[in-house]
Scaffold this active site. Structure first.
Site, PDB file in Angstrom:
ATOM      1  N   HIS A  89      -2.831   7.926   6.389  1.00  0.00           N
ATOM      2  CA  HIS A  89      -1.786   8.783   5.796  1.00  0.00           C
ATOM      3  C   HIS A  89      -2.383  10.084   5.250  1.00  0.00           C
ATOM      4  O   HIS A  89      -1.725  11.117   5.250  1.00  0.00           O
ATOM      5  CB  HIS A  89      -1.074   8.064   4.647  1.00  0.00           C
ATOM      6  N   HIS A 131      -5.083   1.902   7.108  1.00  0.00           N
ATOM      7  CA  HIS A 131      -3.703   2.377   7.276  1.00  0.00           C
ATOM      8  C   HIS A 131      -3.393   3.469   6.243  1.00  0.00           C
ATOM      9  O   HIS A 131      -2.869   4.533   6.584  1.00  0.00           O
ATOM     10  CB  HIS A 131      -2.740   1.186   7.133  1.00  0.00           C
ATOM     11  N   GLU A 132      -3.751   3.206   4.984  1.00  0.00           N
ATOM     12  CA  GLU A 132      -3.453   4.190   3.925  1.00  0.00           C
ATOM     13  C   GLU A 132      -4.309   5.442   4.086  1.00  0.00           C
ATOM     14  O   GLU A 132      -3.839   6.563   3.836  1.00  0.00           O
ATOM     15  CB  GLU A 132      -3.665   3.586   2.537  1.00  0.00           C
ATOM     16  N   GLN A 144       3.005  10.109   1.060  1.00  0.00           N
ATOM     17  CA  GLN A 144       4.290   9.423   1.221  1.00  0.00           C
ATOM     18  C   GLN A 144       5.250   9.697   0.074  1.00  0.00           C
ATOM     19  O   GLN A 144       6.444   9.434   0.179  1.00  0.00           O
ATOM     20  CB  GLN A 144       4.079   7.901   1.329  1.00  0.00           C
ATOM     21  N   GLY A 174       0.833  -1.195   0.000  1.00  0.00           N
ATOM     22  CA  GLY A 174       0.000   0.000   0.000  1.00  0.00           C
ATOM     23  C   GLY A 174       0.869   1.246   0.000  1.00  0.00           C
ATOM     24  O   GLY A 174       2.000   1.224   0.493  1.00  0.00           O
ATOM     25  N   CYS A 196       5.238  -0.075   7.266  1.00  0.00           N
ATOM     26  CA  CYS A 196       4.953   1.093   6.422  1.00  0.00           C
ATOM     27  C   CYS A 196       6.218   1.451   5.658  1.00  0.00           C
ATOM     28  O   CYS A 196       7.313   1.438   6.228  1.00  0.00           O
ATOM     29  CB  CYS A 196       4.536   2.258   7.320  1.00  0.00           C
ATOM     30  N   LEU A 197       6.060   1.782   4.377  1.00  0.00           N
ATOM     31  CA  LEU A 197       7.236   2.144   3.578  1.00  0.00           C
ATOM     32  C   LEU A 197       7.880   3.424   4.095  1.00  0.00           C
ATOM     33  O   LEU A 197       9.051   3.686   3.798  1.00  0.00           O
ATOM     34  CB  LEU A 197       6.845   2.297   2.103  1.00  0.00           C
TER      35      LEU A 197
HETATM   36 NI    NI Z   1       2.111   3.423   5.565  1.00  0.00          NI
END
Ligand code: NI
Length: 175
Positions: A140, A136-137, A51, A46, A94-95
């Site tokens: 963000h 989660h996304e 991000q 995701g 998370c990236l």
């Molecule tokens: Ni994330």
């Protein structure tokens, strides 16, 4: 398509609220495609536009297990229209917080309304990993990271380690 660079925490840009897209046009479709390419290359399941430094309410997902056909999901202006009373706990990563993981409890199922790649209004019932990943996304887009759901003590440990890792990487680059 173009690969974008992913912002890692702690970075003030990850704490900002993203703005609605309104209509999914050519520019947004390009952003979605670039984000998918970036997410697959990372690799991750995701990615949200903040991000990659774009403050728009756009996210991409693909929770298909590796080795199986891709199932990309391109999402704009998502809204949770229903959430289950029961929670489910997943170990999240998370990236933007590379190599750190923590258990996070969220509603086990959600109904999400959004605009898709063709600007169609979609309602999606999600449960399990997909429900967690969507939430989660969507966090963000509000400037919220998974570490904001855990204790301040655990959060600070992770953020300090990320700062240290970044300094070490910078020192290696200088050497
Ligand atoms: Ni994330």
């Amino acid at each position: 398509m173009a690969k974008l660079s992913i912002i890692t925490a702690p970075d003030p840009r990850l704490k900002l609220k993203a703005k609605p897209v309104g209509t999914v046009d050519t520019e947004i479709r390009q952003l979605m495609d670039d984000m998918l390419e970036t997410m697959y290359a990372a690799p991750g399941i995701g990615l949200a536009a903040p991000q990659v430094g774009v403050l728009k309410r756009v996210l991409v997902l693909d929770i298909a297990p590796s080795g199986e056909p891709r199932q990309p999901l391109r999402v704009a202006d998502p809204q949770i229209v229903w959430a289950a009373d029961e929670d489910a706990t997943y170990e999240e990563g998370c990236l933007s917080l590379p190599e750190h993981y923590a258990d996070v409890a969220r509603p086990a199922a959600v109904k999400v309304r959004f605009r898709d790649y063709d600007n169609a209004l979609i309602e999606l019932d999600a449960e399990g990993l997909l429900a967690t990943c969507l939430q989660h996304e969507m966090d963000h887009l509000e400037g919220v990271l998974f570490v904001d759901h855990i204790s301040a003590l655990k959060r600070n440990i992770i953020l300090r380690k990320l700062v240290k890792a970044r300094k070490l990487a910078a020192a290696d680059a200088d050497a």
